[in-house]
Design a protein around this motif. Structure first.
Motif, PDB file in Angstrom:
ATOM      1  N   ARG A 360      28.723  26.956  -4.768  1.00  0.00           N
ATOM      2  CA  ARG A 360      29.540  28.153  -4.553  1.00  0.00           C
ATOM      3  C   ARG A 360      31.013  27.846  -4.806  1.00  0.00           C
ATOM      4  NH1 ARG A 360      32.463  30.009  -0.466  1.00  0.00           N
ATOM      5  NH2 ARG A 360      32.753  32.262  -0.233  1.00  0.00           N
ATOM      6  N   ARG A 361      31.464  26.652  -4.408  1.00  0.00           N
ATOM      7  CA  ARG A 361      32.864  26.272  -4.628  1.00  0.00           C
ATOM      8  C   ARG A 361      33.171  26.105  -6.109  1.00  0.00           C
ATOM      9  NH1 ARG A 361      32.147  22.847  -0.005  1.00  0.00           N
ATOM     10  NH2 ARG A 361      31.899  21.060  -1.390  1.00  0.00           N
ATOM     11  N   LEU A 362      32.179  25.696  -6.895  1.00  0.00           N
ATOM     12  CA  LEU A 362      32.372  25.604  -8.346  1.00  0.00           C
ATOM     13  C   LEU A 362      32.483  26.986  -8.978  1.00  0.00           C
ATOM     14  CD1 LEU A 362      29.729  22.860  -9.261  1.00  0.00           C
ATOM     15  CD2 LEU A 362      32.213  22.583  -9.239  1.00  0.00           C
ATOM     16  N   LEU A 363      31.746  27.928  -8.423  1.00  0.00           N
ATOM     17  CA  LEU A 363      31.693  29.278  -8.989  1.00  0.00           C
ATOM     18  C   LEU A 363      32.921  30.109  -8.648  1.00  0.00           C
ATOM     19  CD1 LEU A 363      30.025  31.562 -10.384  1.00  0.00           C
ATOM     20  CD2 LEU A 363      29.102  32.082  -8.114  1.00  0.00           C
ATOM     21  N   ILE A 364      33.360  30.049  -7.385  1.00  0.00           N
ATOM     22  CA  ILE A 364      34.467  30.892  -6.908  1.00  0.00           C
ATOM     23  C   ILE A 364      35.547  29.992  -6.327  1.00  0.00           C
ATOM     24  CG2 ILE A 364      35.116  32.807  -5.401  1.00  0.00           C
ATOM     25  CD1 ILE A 364      32.183  33.624  -5.338  1.00  0.00           C
ATOM     26  N   ASP A 365      36.771  30.087  -6.877  1.00  0.00           N
ATOM     27  CA  ASP A 365      37.853  29.243  -6.375  1.00  0.00           C
ATOM     28  C   ASP A 365      38.512  29.886  -5.152  1.00  0.00           C
ATOM     29  OD1 ASP A 365      39.733  31.152  -7.238  1.00  0.00           O
ATOM     30  OD2 ASP A 365      40.070  30.141  -9.144  1.00  0.00           O
ATOM     31  N   ASP A 366      39.553  29.238  -4.623  1.00  0.00           N
ATOM     32  CA  ASP A 366      40.194  29.686  -3.389  1.00  0.00           C
ATOM     33  C   ASP A 366      40.860  31.048  -3.533  1.00  0.00           C
ATOM     34  OD1 ASP A 366      39.407  27.351  -2.173  1.00  0.00           O
ATOM     35  OD2 ASP A 366      41.296  26.300  -2.554  1.00  0.00           O
ATOM     36  N   ARG A 367      41.186  31.429  -4.769  1.00  0.00           N
ATOM     37  CA  ARG A 367      41.828  32.739  -4.994  1.00  0.00           C
ATOM     38  C   ARG A 367      40.802  33.835  -5.285  1.00  0.00           C
ATOM     39  NH1 ARG A 367      45.531  31.222  -9.854  1.00  0.00           N
ATOM     40  NH2 ARG A 367      43.597  30.095 -10.337  1.00  0.00           N
ATOM     41  N   GLY A 368      39.526  33.463  -5.284  1.00  0.00           N
ATOM     42  CA  GLY A 368      38.481  34.450  -5.501  1.00  0.00           C
ATOM     43  C   GLY A 368      38.098  34.654  -6.954  1.00  0.00           C
ATOM     44  N   TYR A 369      38.621  33.809  -7.860  1.00  0.00           N
ATOM     45  CA  TYR A 369      38.299  33.952  -9.279  1.00  0.00           C
ATOM     46  C   TYR A 369      36.957  33.301  -9.607  1.00  0.00           C
ATOM     47  CZ  TYR A 369      42.969  35.691 -10.356  1.00  0.00           C
ATOM     48  OH  TYR A 369      44.108  36.459 -10.416  1.00  0.00           O
ATOM     49  N   LEU A 370      36.196  33.967 -10.425  1.00  0.00           N
ATOM     50  CA  LEU A 370      34.903  33.455 -10.870  1.00  0.00           C
ATOM     51  C   LEU A 370      35.079  32.547 -12.080  1.00  0.00           C
ATOM     52  CD1 LEU A 370      33.013  36.836 -10.635  1.00  0.00           C
ATOM     53  CD2 LEU A 370      32.533  34.850  -9.205  1.00  0.00           C
ATOM     54  N   HIS A 371      34.411  31.418 -12.079  1.00  0.00           N
ATOM     55  CA  HIS A 371      34.484  30.468 -13.187  1.00  0.00           C
ATOM     56  C   HIS A 371      33.113  30.396 -13.852  1.00  0.00           C
ATOM     57  CE1 HIS A 371      38.472  28.604 -12.094  1.00  0.00           C
ATOM     58  NE2 HIS A 371      38.176  29.294 -10.997  1.00  0.00           N
ATOM     59  N   LEU A 372      32.973  31.092 -14.970  1.00  0.00           N
ATOM     60  CA  LEU A 372      31.704  31.158 -15.691  1.00  0.00           C
ATOM     61  C   LEU A 372      31.934  31.098 -17.190  1.00  0.00           C
ATOM     62  CD1 LEU A 372      29.862  33.995 -13.714  1.00  0.00           C
ATOM     63  CD2 LEU A 372      29.182  31.585 -13.793  1.00  0.00           C
ATOM     64  N   TYR A 373      31.093  30.374 -17.874  1.00  0.00           N
ATOM     65  CA  TYR A 373      31.118  30.336 -19.334  1.00  0.00           C
ATOM     66  C   TYR A 373      30.409  31.579 -19.860  1.00  0.00           C
ATOM     67  CZ  TYR A 373      30.236  28.712 -24.107  1.00  0.00           C
ATOM     68  OH  TYR A 373      30.165  28.603 -25.480  1.00  0.00           O
ATOM     69  N   ARG A 374      31.105  32.328 -20.687  1.00  0.00           N
ATOM     70  CA  ARG A 374      30.597  33.595 -21.228  1.00  0.00           C
ATOM     71  C   ARG A 374      30.237  34.581 -20.108  1.00  0.00           C
ATOM     72  NH1 ARG A 374      32.509  31.524 -25.517  1.00  0.00           N
ATOM     73  NH2 ARG A 374      31.211  31.154 -27.377  1.00  0.00           N
ATOM     74  N   ASN A 375      30.788  34.351 -18.908  1.00  0.00           N
ATOM     75  CA  ASN A 375      30.484  35.192 -17.739  1.00  0.00           C
ATOM     76  C   ASN A 375      29.004  35.133 -17.367  1.00  0.00           C
ATOM     77  OD1 ASN A 375      33.060  36.396 -18.937  1.00  0.00           O
ATOM     78  ND2 ASN A 375      32.930  37.488 -16.996  1.00  0.00           N
ATOM     79  N   LEU A 376      28.314  34.055 -17.766  1.00  0.00           N
ATOM     80  CA  LEU A 376      26.863  33.971 -17.579  1.00  0.00           C
ATOM     81  C   LEU A 376      26.377  32.692 -16.904  1.00  0.00           C
ATOM     82  CD1 LEU A 376      25.852  35.384 -21.074  1.00  0.00           C
ATOM     83  CD2 LEU A 376      25.491  36.532 -18.888  1.00  0.00           C
ATOM     84  N   ILE A 377      27.009  31.563 -17.176  1.00  0.00           N
ATOM     85  CA  ILE A 377      26.546  30.289 -16.605  1.00  0.00           C
ATOM     86  C   ILE A 377      27.740  29.419 -16.233  1.00  0.00           C
ATOM     87  CG2 ILE A 377      24.370  30.236 -17.918  1.00  0.00           C
ATOM     88  CD1 ILE A 377      25.765  28.155 -19.786  1.00  0.00           C
ATOM     89  N   HIS A 378      27.474  28.440 -15.375  1.00  0.00           N
ATOM     90  CA  HIS A 378      28.436  27.369 -15.109  1.00  0.00           C
ATOM     91  C   HIS A 378      27.747  26.062 -15.480  1.00  0.00           C
ATOM     92  CE1 HIS A 378      31.104  24.541 -13.170  1.00  0.00           C
ATOM     93  NE2 HIS A 378      31.961  25.513 -12.902  1.00  0.00           N
TER      94      HIS A 378
END
Length: 528
Positions: A360-378
């Protein structure tokens, strides 16, 4: 690893199209839905009174399942529910869905075979008790949506206001006219739900006040009362007037040498809206230029909304609520408003609370931003995909093509970059949105206003052609999005896959023939 069993979390638009896609690809699929019925944002308990789609019906349908011709141009929430239930019935999805089954944890499976252990709280319909279950899956598709967890600001005095008989609701909780009939109503926000509810409440409430921090550009269903918005907002042509991260061809010319033309284009649109909605007279002229406001927050103006504003039927306060009082609210500007009901149309917050914390920490940072490649995978969250985290002006289509992309990903058919390159691309895209597109207040889960660019990127990844040629290309650029045309992409994708299999089989056959010929030659030499 052989992937066969797929878990899908959520039975909204994204979950349904993901289930259909993976079932068609031969996977065993189970869908967990915490509500009593499918539909996601359109599920009956989550839709406010008077809600309709923001899109004309032909732009908001799945690629292979058009909406009924009898539907109006902008279908109601009930019609959307009926459409989605019909879709699920038609493609055999209902029997794959477990309703009132809330996923509470998704934890990495230990042992030789990788995958996930999914914990679920299921309601037993015979005794209405909650049963805890655990299931193991090879791959998980998270389709819980970006509009899942209501966001209400923390305002002091709320309990005092409620104890005095007041009501505090999120827009998703407004589902009965009795909640506002004859009452003093305050609606907070300026997004689609806030303005929808405000315009609806005019004829029911004793008094209606809209409290907002910033007025936004709204668009009409018909520009100048004549041109359907789909010809203005939902075309590749309109997208070209905004500077994409990787400018090419005509777009590169437009946003370099053609900047004065771009400025004029947006200024003309602003003038048309100022005239049509009488924005200056009603005091609702937005502070920011229109070119800096086109994103997932863009919305159609509710019918008569600006008319009611101009006539004074809707009162406005451009500020925030500082605190609740016994009989209403105190605003940040010092004014006090009496109220019986306060409805927050303040959107949603994004979270995946059931995902194992380190992921979950990899997906969503402390500011609430989502980190996803092509908005589909990490790349560091294995065997998990996210469908619907690429919200757009036609989310059903970006979710559908995203599901196709993930199916190719699971099959190992995508030529993806290395892990380090994937992370670099992912972070570069997010950084660009945060710095060069700061007016998009999303959290990385919105691909608007570059909807077509996103789709074409996914299609290119899958190795199929996304463009028409010649005059057909011009029509493609100028006409509104047509989901049915994307079935051609799916057919090409399947054809490419079949061709690859045939080539492999032919290659094996050719290799066998050559080997046999060599053996025959050796046998002949031995005999001689």
């Amino acid at each position: 690893m052989t992937i066969q069993h797929i878990c899908i979390i959520g039975a909204g638009i994204s979950g349904l199209v993901a289930a259909k896609t993976f079932i068609e690809e031969g996977y065993e699929v189970t869908v967990f839905e915490k509500q009593q019925r499918l539909g996601g944002v359109w599920e009956v308990s989550r839709t406010y009174v008077g809600l309709t789609t923001q899109n004309p019906k032909d732009t908001y349908a799945f690629s292979d399942y058009p909406m009924p011709a009898s539907y109006p141009e902008w279908p109601t929430a009930e019609q959307m529910r009926n459409y989605l239930e019909s879709y699920a019935q038609n493609f055999g999805l209902i029997e794959k869905i477990r309703f009132q089954a809330e996923v509470t944890q998704v934890k990495r499976r230990t042992g030789v075979k990788p995958g996930w252990v999914v914990s679920v709280n299921c309601r037993n319909h015979s005794n209405d008790e909650i049963q805890k279950e655990e299931h193991e899956y090879d791959f998980v598709l998270v389709c819980n949506g970006l509009f899942n967890i209501p966001k209400i600001p923390l305002v002091p005095g709320k309990e005092e206001f409620i104890a005095s008989g007041g009501q505090v609701l999120h827009s998703t909780e407004f589902n009965d006219n009795c909640q506002i009939e004859g009452k003093r109503v305050i609606v907070v926000g300026f997004g689609r739900s806030a303005t929808d509810i405000t315009a609806y409440a005019v004829h029911l409430a004793k008094e209606c006040t809209l409290v907002f921090r910033e007025s936004l550009w709204k668009v009409p269903k018909f520009f100048l009362g004549l041109v359907n918005i789909k010809y203005i907002l939902l075309t590749r042509f309109s997208e070209a007037w905004l500077p994409y991260r990787q400018l090419q061809g005509v777009e590169k010319v437009l946003h370099t040498f053609g900047k004065p033309i771009v400025w004029a284009f947006w200024k003309i649109n602003e003038i048309l809206l100022r005239l049509q909605f009488r924005l200056d007279a009603s005091g609702m002229l937005p502070d920011r230029p229109m070119s800096q406001s086109v994103n997932c927050s863009s919305a159609i103006a509710p019918e008569n909304f600006y008319k009611y504003l101009y006539a004074g039927k809707i009162k406005t306060q451009k500020t925030t609520i500082a605190r609740f009082c016994n009989d209403g609210v105190e605003l940040a500007n010092g004014k006090r408003l009496q109220a019986d009901v306060v409805i927050f149309g303040t959107g949603f917050r994004q979270d995946v609370p059931f995902l194992e914390e380190k992921y979950r920490r990899l997906l969503i940072d402390d500011r609430g931003y989502l980190h996803l490649y092509r908005n589909l995978i990490h790349p560091d969250i294995p065997e998990i995909g996210f469908v619907g985290y690429n919200s757009s002006f036609f989310t059903q289509l970006t979710s559908e093509v995203g599901a196709w992309w993930l199916a190719e990903y699971v099959k190992g058919n995508l030529a993806l970059p290395s892990r380090s390159e994937t992370i670099e691309v992912m972070e570069t895209e997010l950084h660009w949105r945060q710095t060069q597109w700061p007016q998009d207040r999303g959290n990385g889960g919105c691909v608007s206003p570059f909807n077509f660019h996103h789709l074409e990127q996914l299609i290119e990844d899958m190795g199929v052609k996304s463009h028409q040629k010649g005059w057909q290309r011009i029509a493609e650029v100028m006409m509104p999005v047509n989901p049915s045309t994307y079935q051609k992409i799916r057919q090409e994708l399947r054809g490419k896959r079949l061709s690859s299999v045939n080539d492999s089989e032919n290659g094996d056959s050719l290799e066998t023939d050559v080997t046999q010929e060599l053996l025959n030659q050796q046998m002949s030499i031995g005999k001689s």
